[in-house]
Design a protein around this motif. Structure first.
Motif, PDB file in Angstrom:
ATOM      1  N   ARG A 295       0.855  -1.182   0.000  1.00 26.29           N
ATOM      2  CA  ARG A 295       0.000   0.000   0.000  1.00 26.29           C
ATOM      3  C   ARG A 295       0.887   1.226   0.000  1.00 26.29           C
ATOM      4  NH1 ARG A 295      -4.081  -1.074   4.897  1.00 26.29           N
ATOM      5  NH2 ARG A 295      -2.100  -1.384   5.925  1.00 26.29           N
ATOM      6  N   ARG A 296       0.295   2.343  -0.284  1.00 26.58           N
ATOM      7  CA  ARG A 296       1.036   3.599  -0.308  1.00 26.58           C
ATOM      8  C   ARG A 296       0.823   4.324   1.016  1.00 26.58           C
ATOM      9  NH1 ARG A 296       4.131   5.227  -3.651  1.00 26.58           N
ATOM     10  NH2 ARG A 296       4.563   7.271  -4.448  1.00 26.58           N
ATOM     11  N   GLY A 297       1.911   4.753   1.616  1.00 30.65           N
ATOM     12  CA  GLY A 297       1.878   5.590   2.805  1.00 30.65           C
ATOM     13  C   GLY A 297       2.680   6.844   2.531  1.00 30.65           C
ATOM     14  N   HIS A 298       2.767   7.719   3.516  1.00 34.54           N
ATOM     15  CA  HIS A 298       3.473   8.983   3.302  1.00 34.54           C
ATOM     16  C   HIS A 298       4.296   9.350   4.527  1.00 34.54           C
ATOM     17  CE1 HIS A 298       1.440   9.922  -0.447  1.00 34.54           C
ATOM     18  NE2 HIS A 298       0.433   9.284   0.092  1.00 34.54           N
ATOM     19  N   PHE A 299       5.540   9.715   4.273  1.00 34.86           N
ATOM     20  CA  PHE A 299       6.389  10.304   5.293  1.00 34.86           C
ATOM     21  C   PHE A 299       6.357  11.813   5.119  1.00 34.86           C
ATOM     22  CE2 PHE A 299       8.507   6.142   5.685  1.00 34.86           C
ATOM     23  CZ  PHE A 299       8.482   6.034   7.067  1.00 34.86           C
ATOM     24  N   PHE A 300       5.994  12.488   6.180  1.00 35.76           N
ATOM     25  CA  PHE A 300       6.057  13.939   6.195  1.00 35.76           C
ATOM     26  C   PHE A 300       7.348  14.333   6.879  1.00 35.76           C
ATOM     27  CE2 PHE A 300       1.566  13.351   5.600  1.00 35.76           C
ATOM     28  CZ  PHE A 300       1.172  14.451   4.862  1.00 35.76           C
ATOM     29  N   VAL A 301       8.007  15.324   6.336  1.00 36.72           N
ATOM     30  CA  VAL A 301       9.229  15.861   6.920  1.00 36.72           C
ATOM     31  C   VAL A 301       8.938  17.305   7.294  1.00 36.72           C
ATOM     32  CG1 VAL A 301      11.659  16.409   6.538  1.00 36.72           C
ATOM     33  CG2 VAL A 301      10.653  14.384   5.468  1.00 36.72           C
ATOM     34  N   VAL A 302       9.296  17.672   8.516  1.00 36.00           N
ATOM     35  CA  VAL A 302       9.155  19.046   8.966  1.00 36.00           C
ATOM     36  C   VAL A 302      10.525  19.502   9.442  1.00 36.00           C
ATOM     37  CG1 VAL A 302       8.043  20.606  10.605  1.00 36.00           C
ATOM     38  CG2 VAL A 302       6.764  18.675   9.669  1.00 36.00           C
ATOM     39  N   VAL A 303      10.984  20.630   8.903  1.00 38.22           N
ATOM     40  CA  VAL A 303      12.269  21.194   9.289  1.00 38.22           C
ATOM     41  C   VAL A 303      11.995  22.521   9.982  1.00 38.22           C
ATOM     42  CG1 VAL A 303      14.518  22.006   8.501  1.00 38.22           C
ATOM     43  CG2 VAL A 303      13.424  20.070   7.357  1.00 38.22           C
ATOM     44  N   ALA A 304      12.474  22.624  11.213  1.00 35.26           N
ATOM     45  CA  ALA A 304      12.325  23.850  11.998  1.00 35.26           C
ATOM     46  C   ALA A 304      13.639  24.625  11.949  1.00 35.26           C
ATOM     47  CB  ALA A 304      11.963  23.496  13.445  1.00 35.26           C
ATOM     48  N   PRO A 305      13.610  25.903  12.320  1.00 34.51           N
ATOM     49  CA  PRO A 305      14.862  26.682  12.321  1.00 34.51           C
ATOM     50  C   PRO A 305      15.984  25.944  13.052  1.00 34.51           C
ATOM     51  CG  PRO A 305      13.012  28.095  12.820  1.00 34.51           C
ATOM     52  CD  PRO A 305      12.478  26.682  12.795  1.00 34.51           C
ATOM     53  N   GLU A 306      17.195  26.245  12.650  1.00 35.38           N
ATOM     54  CA  GLU A 306      18.400  25.599  13.172  1.00 35.38           C
ATOM     55  C   GLU A 306      18.483  24.147  12.738  1.00 35.38           C
ATOM     56  OE1 GLU A 306      20.591  27.643  14.393  1.00 35.38           O
ATOM     57  OE2 GLU A 306      19.065  29.195  14.314  1.00 35.38           O
ATOM     58  N   LYS A 307      17.692  23.778  11.725  1.00 29.98           N
ATOM     59  CA  LYS A 307      17.766  22.463  11.080  1.00 29.98           C
ATOM     60  C   LYS A 307      17.337  21.298  11.967  1.00 29.98           C
ATOM     61  CE  LYS A 307      19.537  24.382   7.391  1.00 29.98           C
ATOM     62  NZ  LYS A 307      18.682  25.327   6.806  1.00 29.98           N
ATOM     63  N   HIS A 308      16.365  21.535  12.822  1.00 28.77           N
ATOM     64  CA  HIS A 308      15.745  20.425  13.557  1.00 28.77           C
ATOM     65  C   HIS A 308      14.815  19.710  12.581  1.00 28.77           C
ATOM     66  CE1 HIS A 308      17.332  21.960  17.301  1.00 28.77           C
ATOM     67  NE2 HIS A 308      16.839  23.140  17.010  1.00 28.77           N
ATOM     68  N   VAL A 309      14.946  18.411  12.486  1.00 26.52           N
ATOM     69  CA  VAL A 309      14.173  17.659  11.508  1.00 26.52           C
ATOM     70  C   VAL A 309      13.261  16.674  12.234  1.00 26.52           C
ATOM     71  CG1 VAL A 309      14.270  16.128   9.505  1.00 26.52           C
ATOM     72  CG2 VAL A 309      16.054  17.856   9.852  1.00 26.52           C
ATOM     73  N   LEU A 310      11.991  16.725  11.879  1.00 26.33           N
ATOM     74  CA  LEU A 310      10.988  15.838  12.451  1.00 26.33           C
ATOM     75  C   LEU A 310      10.361  15.020  11.329  1.00 26.33           C
ATOM     76  CD1 LEU A 310       9.342  18.709  14.442  1.00 26.33           C
ATOM     77  CD2 LEU A 310      10.831  16.971  15.435  1.00 26.33           C
ATOM     78  N   PHE A 311      10.091  13.749  11.612  1.00 23.14           N
ATOM     79  CA  PHE A 311       9.464  12.885  10.633  1.00 23.14           C
ATOM     80  C   PHE A 311       8.139  12.397  11.190  1.00 23.14           C
ATOM     81  CE2 PHE A 311      13.984  12.589   9.824  1.00 23.14           C
ATOM     82  CZ  PHE A 311      14.048  12.663   8.446  1.00 23.14           C
TER      83      PHE A 311
END
Length: 185
Positions: free
Chosen positions: A18-34
Motif C-alpha cells: 500500500r502507499r503511505g506517506h512520510f512527512f518531513v518538517v524542518v524547523a529553524p536551526e535544522k531540527h528535523v521531524l518525521f
C-alpha cells in the motif's frame, strides 16, 4: 517558521503493498521531524502540525490549504517548485522557459550570497535586490500568460507561479524564511 514536504512510500502489507506517506518538517536551526501517515490528506497534516502558528514553507499541495484559512498559518511558497515547472517546459518552449529560469537563477544566487547574513540584513537585501527580480518575473508571467497555449508545459508553469504569487513573495517579508522548502525535500 517551518518547512515541510511529504514523500509517498510503498508499505508492505499481507496481500499487496500500500502507499503511505512520510512527512518531513524542518524547523529553524535544522531540527528535523518525521511523521508517518497512511494517507496524504488534511487530517495527516493536522496531526503533524497540531497547534502550529506561523509561516509554513511548503509546496502548493491542497492538503495544506485549510491551514491558511484562519490566518494563523501563513503560506510561504517554494521557488524550487516553481522552477521545476519551468524545467519541464524547456523542451517545448526553451526561449520562454530559459528567460524565467534565468530570473529564478538570479534569486537563488542572491540567496546563496546572503546565506550567512543575519535575518534583518537579509530582509533589507531582499527588498533592495531580490524584489525587483520578483517583480520582473511576475510582470513577465502576466504578459506571457496571454500569449501561450493552454495546457502546454509553459502555460502550466506560468499559471502555477501566478496562482502562487502571494505565497512566493512571502520571503520578501521575513529575512528568516527561506525561498524554498528544499531542506524538507
Amino acid at each position: 517558521y517551518l518547512c515541510t514536504d511529504a514523500t509517498g512510500v510503498l508499505v508492505q502489507h499481507l496481500e499487496k503493498c500500500r502507499r503511505g506517506h512520510f512527512f518531513v518538517v524542518v524547523a529553524p536551526e535544522k531540527h528535523v521531524l518525521f511523521g508517518y501517515s497512511p494517507k496524504h490528506d488534511a487530517a495527516a497534516v493536522d496531526e503533524l502540525l497540531e497547534g502550529f502558528t506561523g509561516k509554513l514553507v511548503a509546496d502548493a499541495h491542497v492538503v495544506f490549504n485549510h491551514l491558511y484559512e484562519s490566518g494563523d498559518v501563513i503560506e510561504c511558497g517554494c521557488w524550487a517548485h516553481a522552477r521545476r515547472y519551468l524545467f519541464k517546459a524547456l523542451s517545448s518552449d526553451a526561449v520562454r522557459a530559459n528567460h524565467a529560469l534565468d530570473l529564478i537563477r538570479q534569486l537563488f544566487a542572491l540567496e546563496r550570497a546572503w546565506a550567512t547574513a543575519p535575518p534583518e540584513e537579509r530582509l533589507s537585501l531582499r527588498k533592495s535586490q531580490a524584489k525587483p527580480l520578483v517583480d520582473d518575473f511576475f510582470a513577465w508571467c502576466d504578459v506571457e500568460a496571454l500569449k501561450v497555449l493552454d495546457e502546454t508545459p509553459i502555460s502550466k508553469a506560468i499559471q502555477y507561479a501566478r496562482n502562487q504569487r502571494e505565497a512566493l513573495q512571502q520571503f520578501l517579508t521575513d529575512g528568516r524564511v527561506p525561498i524554498d522548502n528544499n531542506a524538507s525535500e
